[in-house]
Design a protein around this motif. Structure first.
Motif, short mmCIF file in Angstrom:
data_model
loop_
_atom_site.label_atom_id
_atom_site.label_comp_id
_atom_site.label_asym_id
_atom_site.label_seq_id
_atom_site.Cartn_x
_atom_site.Cartn_y
_atom_site.Cartn_z
N GLN A 55 2.00 31.29 -8.99
CA GLN A 55 3.09 32.24 -9.25
C GLN A 55 4.45 31.67 -8.82
O GLN A 55 5.44 31.79 -9.54
CB GLN A 55 2.84 33.56 -8.50
N ALA A 56 4.46 31.04 -7.63
CA ALA A 56 5.73 30.53 -7.12
C ALA A 56 6.26 29.39 -7.98
O ALA A 56 7.45 29.31 -8.28
CB ALA A 56 5.56 30.08 -5.67
N MET A 57 5.35 28.52 -8.43
CA MET A 57 5.76 27.41 -9.30
C MET A 57 6.38 27.94 -10.59
O MET A 57 7.46 27.53 -11.01
CB MET A 57 4.53 26.58 -9.68
N HIS A 58 5.65 28.86 -11.19
CA HIS A 58 6.08 29.41 -12.48
C HIS A 58 7.44 30.10 -12.32
O HIS A 58 8.32 29.93 -13.15
CB HIS A 58 5.01 30.39 -12.97
N MET A 59 7.59 30.84 -11.24
CA MET A 59 8.81 31.60 -11.02
C MET A 59 10.00 30.69 -10.72
O MET A 59 11.11 30.90 -11.20
CB MET A 59 8.59 32.58 -9.87
N THR A 60 9.77 29.63 -9.93
CA THR A 60 10.87 28.75 -9.57
C THR A 60 11.42 28.06 -10.82
O THR A 60 12.63 28.03 -11.05
CB THR A 60 10.41 27.70 -8.54
N PHE A 61 10.53 27.55 -11.67
CA PHE A 61 11.00 26.92 -12.90
C PHE A 61 11.66 27.95 -13.82
O PHE A 61 12.64 27.67 -14.50
CB PHE A 61 9.86 26.20 -13.62
N ALA A 62 11.10 29.17 -13.80
CA ALA A 62 11.67 30.23 -14.64
C ALA A 62 13.12 30.52 -14.22
O ALA A 62 13.98 30.76 -15.07
CB ALA A 62 10.83 31.50 -14.54
N ALA A 63 13.36 30.45 -12.92
CA ALA A 63 14.72 30.71 -12.43
C ALA A 63 15.68 29.68 -13.02
O ALA A 63 16.79 30.02 -13.48
CB ALA A 63 14.75 30.66 -10.91
N PHE A 64 15.25 28.41 -13.04
CA PHE A 64 16.12 27.35 -13.57
C PHE A 64 16.26 27.46 -15.09
O PHE A 64 17.35 27.27 -15.63
CB PHE A 64 15.57 25.98 -13.17
N ALA A 65 15.16 27.77 -15.76
CA ALA A 65 15.22 27.88 -17.22
C ALA A 65 16.15 29.03 -17.63
O ALA A 65 17.04 28.85 -18.46
CB ALA A 65 13.82 28.09 -17.78
N SER A 66 15.95 30.20 -17.00
CA SER A 66 16.74 31.36 -17.46
C SER A 66 18.20 31.21 -17.07
O SER A 66 19.09 31.51 -17.88
CB SER A 66 16.14 32.66 -16.91
N THR A 67 18.47 30.74 -15.85
CA THR A 67 19.87 30.56 -15.46
C THR A 67 20.51 29.47 -16.30
O THR A 67 21.65 29.62 -16.77
CB THR A 67 19.98 30.21 -13.96
N GLY A 68 19.79 28.38 -16.51
CA GLY A 68 20.33 27.27 -17.29
C GLY A 68 20.72 27.71 -18.69
O GLY A 68 21.83 27.44 -19.16
N PHE A 69 19.83 28.43 -19.36
CA PHE A 69 20.13 28.87 -20.72
C PHE A 69 21.25 29.91 -20.75
O PHE A 69 22.09 29.90 -21.64
CB PHE A 69 18.87 29.41 -21.40
#
Lengths: 435, 331
Positions: free
Chosen positions: A179-193
């Motif tokens: 969960q933490a891995m998925h969420m951390t990358f999600a934070a970068f993906a969503s903020t980046g986009f």
């Protein structure tokens, strides 16, 4: 409105709102540090301007995120006192560690925002990195606490009592890592986009071309790399769910009937009455493969879950489809981006490309919210999976709907204020550059 | 001393630090109500880099409460649901408005609105913080909600004179802390005099509202004033806090800023110690005078040990970083 529904809605709105700010707090500091690093290396004024402009936005987001996070830490008790009474001693450890991480984050951000001319440039750059690292740690700790609700560990549940409590085992529950891995990358993906999208909109309007180009490039590098990590980490998370929470997986997939060689159901409208999914695309054996790594493996369907332990199927399924769909789109955009960079195309000069990026502005955050909907709605009717039901955790206080209306009002006002402030920040960039 | 006592003491220290640091923030908003825009700049400069860190002490105290004393947290957040929601509203709006005022790209008419929201939500938050904490120890929360009406369990415990007087005392005290803190930040002679006069008035107001706490406890038939009288140590703490006053005013006249801050910090520490001594080892005093002690409410030993470890780790990382932060900005 029933109290339980009002309480769940209030929690969902508060969390869903805070998550956006939390993600920005995790990813943005690295964008700023990257810009500052380029400034330190090239001494080009534009990178310093970029780092400073971003930091002003971050200051606003961080403050709003901090106060909405304060609300959340109280809301856990305001809405779910019975849950906190029993869960507090078991899963409290990540919260106390998060307290420390958040403290460091706030301190480092204070240094970063106000220390431009007060400390050496290198030290200033490091303060930005520390903001980001402690932000990521904060996120991981909170996700670990959520992981515990999905995968309770570190205690024995005997006759309604919680015995042999081991907070460390609860922290490192089975779900925390994926969960933490998925969420951390999600934070970068969503903020980046999201950041790239805002700058693309500015480029389409033909304003301050150089400034927005540099900004877009940085944001898109982070966003695209993270977008590629999403399916990998997501796959790990899904395999884990298949093992631990078959009910959630079945709801995600609207998988009503237990079977071998289960098909992957894409889209469609689940019907709880007939136990069928209408208008869906089905890929034979693919669900078995994704869940268990074997096209012939048996996947437990909702029919094996007692009726009063099934999560709402339609919401979970739709949310999952939205997440996957938008994730795939973002990955496609990322792929295109790397291809164009590799071929050295002038991609930032192409209007269709800017339109695409502008259109994708909210994709990451919508996918993020959808993903959390899958996690949280898919866990129902449990607040602690298999141990405590959400309805049993509810506060005895009547009239929670009024609390819900009040919270909705607060968040609406804050959202309007933040949007207004951000538009003024962007306007000020134009004035600065045109002067 | 076991982990239960140690963790309780750390929770107490977090509260004192919150009263001092968070109190100075709330108090700055209250001071602005009285002196208008004159100090906006000083306050923004002084608070902006530190206010977020200041408010984490509240989160720390809260996390200790739900991690270490979950039963107390459950009772507190059920019976005091409404005032807690009001505190949070205040905290959200003051923090947001303060940041907006500082960071808005254009300094136009909107500044007036930010200021207004910042000021009134500051006083709202700190008033209800006092009211909520008073209900914890005042003996106004019923032991059980069975058979009680909505008013009796969810409103009466905090909507009473005793809690209100503690709320007022807390608000005045935080304005006083803010005034003392700002004395070291104002750059002009006139500003210094203004805050100086203001802090004198605040001091008198805090003594009056402090007396009101004891009187209302007596009027309402609560046990707080008796418990205070029965504790020579608490009385001593109260006396020391009072005796410090002439020294504090001497330091104001001499403009010895750091001596002043340390004295006021000590004063607040003594006021809180006086309260903690009466309270020990009770976490909640119920309306039928039964209590929930730290020993009864404590989480299992394994949790307390880990919690203490996590807090010790936190202290070791937080304090050096805080020291750095304040050193960079308060040179």
């Amino acid at each position: 409105m029933e109290d339980i529904l009002a309480a769940r809605l209030q929690m969902a709105i508060s969390l869903g709102w805070h998550i956006i700010f939390a993600c920005i707090g995790m990813a943005m500091p690295f964008f700023m540090a990257y810009a500052e690093w380029k400034w330190l290396r090239t001494k080009e004024e534009i990178y310093l301007d970029l780092a400073k402009s971003w930091s002003r936005g971050v200051a606003i987001f961080f403050a709003v995120g901090a106060v909405s996070g304060t609300l959340l830490s109280f809301e856990l008790g305001l809405l779910w006192p019975e849950f906190m009474k029993h869960a507090g001693p078991i899963f409290g450890m990540p919260f106390s560690l998060e307290g420390t991480a958040f403290f460091i984050e706030a301190i480092a951000l204070g240094v970063f925002l106000y220390g431009w001319n007060k400390i050496p440039p290198k030290a200033h750059w490091w303060s930005g990195i520390i903001v980001g690292i402690s932000g990521v740690f904060s996120g991981i700790f909170i996700v670990s606490a959520n992981g515990w609700m999905n995968s309770p560990s570190g205690f024995d549940f005997v006759n309604g009592e919680y015995l042999n409590i081991d907070p460390v085992a609860a922290l490192f529950n089975d779900a925390w890592f994926t969960q933490a891995m998925h969420m951390t990358f999600a934070a970068f993906a969503s903020t980046g986009f999201a950041v790239a999208g805002v700058h693309a909109i500015m480029l389409l309007r033909g304003k301050n071309i150089r400034f927005h180009k540099e900004a877009l490039k940085i944001a898109l590098i982070f966003g695209s790399i993270a977008a590629f990590a999403m399916p990998i980490t997501g796959d790990l998370a899904a395999k884990d769910i298949a093992k631990r929470q078959p009910a959630k997986l079945a709801a995600m997939e609207a998988h009503y009937h237990t079977e071998k060689g289960a098909p992957l159901i894409i889209g469609g409208i689940p019907d709880d009455e007939t136990k069928e999914v209408k208008y869906a695309l089905k890929i034979p054996g693919a669900l078995s493969f994704l869940a268990h790594g074997d096209f012939q493996a048996e996947v437990i369907g909702l029919d094996q879950i007692p009726e009063d332990e099934r999560p709402p199927v339609a919401i979970t399924h739709f949310a999952f489809q939205i997440m996957i769909g938008l994730g795939a789109l973002m990955m496609g955009i990322g792929l295109l981006y790397f291809f164009m960079r590799w071929r050295k195309w002038d991609y930032l000069g192409k209007r269709w490309w800017l339109w695409l990026i502008a259109l994708a502005t909210p994709f990451g955050f919508i996918a993020l919210e959808a993903g959390w909907t899958v996690t949280e709605v898919g866990r129902q009717p449990w607040i602690i999976y298999g141990v405590m039901r959400t309805e049993d955790a509810l506060t005895p206080m009547p009239g929670i709907q009024y609390s819900l209306y009040f919270i909705v009002l607060i968040y609406t006002l804050l959202t309007l204020a933040v949007v207004w402030l951000m538009s003024r920040q962007i306007k000020s960039i134009h004035i600065k550059y045109n002067a | 001393m076991g982990y239960i006592e140690l963790v309780s003491i750390i929770m107490g220290i977090s509260l004192v630090l919150y009263a001092l640091l968070g109190g100075a923030d709330f108090g700055a908003g209250i001071i602005e109500i009285f002196i208008g825009d004159k100090a906006n700049e000083t306050i923004s400069k002084a608070m902006a880099p530190v206010w977020e860190a200041n408010h984490i002490w509240l989160i720390i105290a809260l996390v200790i409460l739900f991690n270490g004393f979950p039963e107390a947290y459950a009772i507190f957040s059920t019976a005091l649901h409404i005032p807690i929601l009001i505190i949070l509203t205040g905290i959200i709006f003051r923090g947001a408005a303060f940041t907006f005022r500082h960071y808005d790209a254009f300094k136009d008419r909107s500044q007036k609105w930010y200021s207004r929201i910042f000021r009134y939500s500051s006083i709202l938050a700190v008033l209800f913080l006092g009211i909520t904490i008073a209900a914890f120890f005042g003996g106004t929360i019923p032991n059980s909600l069975e058979g009680l009406s909505f008013y009796e369990y969810y409103i009466a415990p905090w909507a009473n004179l005793f809690c209100l007087s503690v709320g007022i005392f807390t608000a005045i005290l935080s304005a006083y802390i803010a005034a003392i803190f700002l004395l070291g930040e104002v750059k002009t002679e006139a500003g210094y005099d203004l805050i100086h006069r203001f802090s004198k008035r605040l001091f008198i107001a805090s003594v009056i509202s402090g007396c009101l706490i004891f009187m209302s406890s007596y009027w309402q038939g609560l046990t707080f004033h008796q418990a205070f009288q029965a504790q020579p140590l608490s009385i001593t703490c109260g006396l020391i806090a009072t005796v410090l006053v002439p020294f504090i005013f001497k330091m104001i006249l001499k403009k010895r800023i750091w001596a002043l801050r340390i004295l006021v910090g000590a004063q607040i520490l003594f006021i809180f110690s006086g309260w903690f001594i009466i309270q020990w080892p009770d976490l909640i005093v119920f309306s039928d005078t039964s209590t929930l002690t730290i020993y009864e409410a404590a989480a299992p030993p394994a949790t307390m040990k880990i919690l203490f470890g996590a807090l010790a780790f936190g202290v070791m990382t937080i304090f050096p970083s805080l020291y750095y932060l304040f050193r960079v900005f308060k040179k």
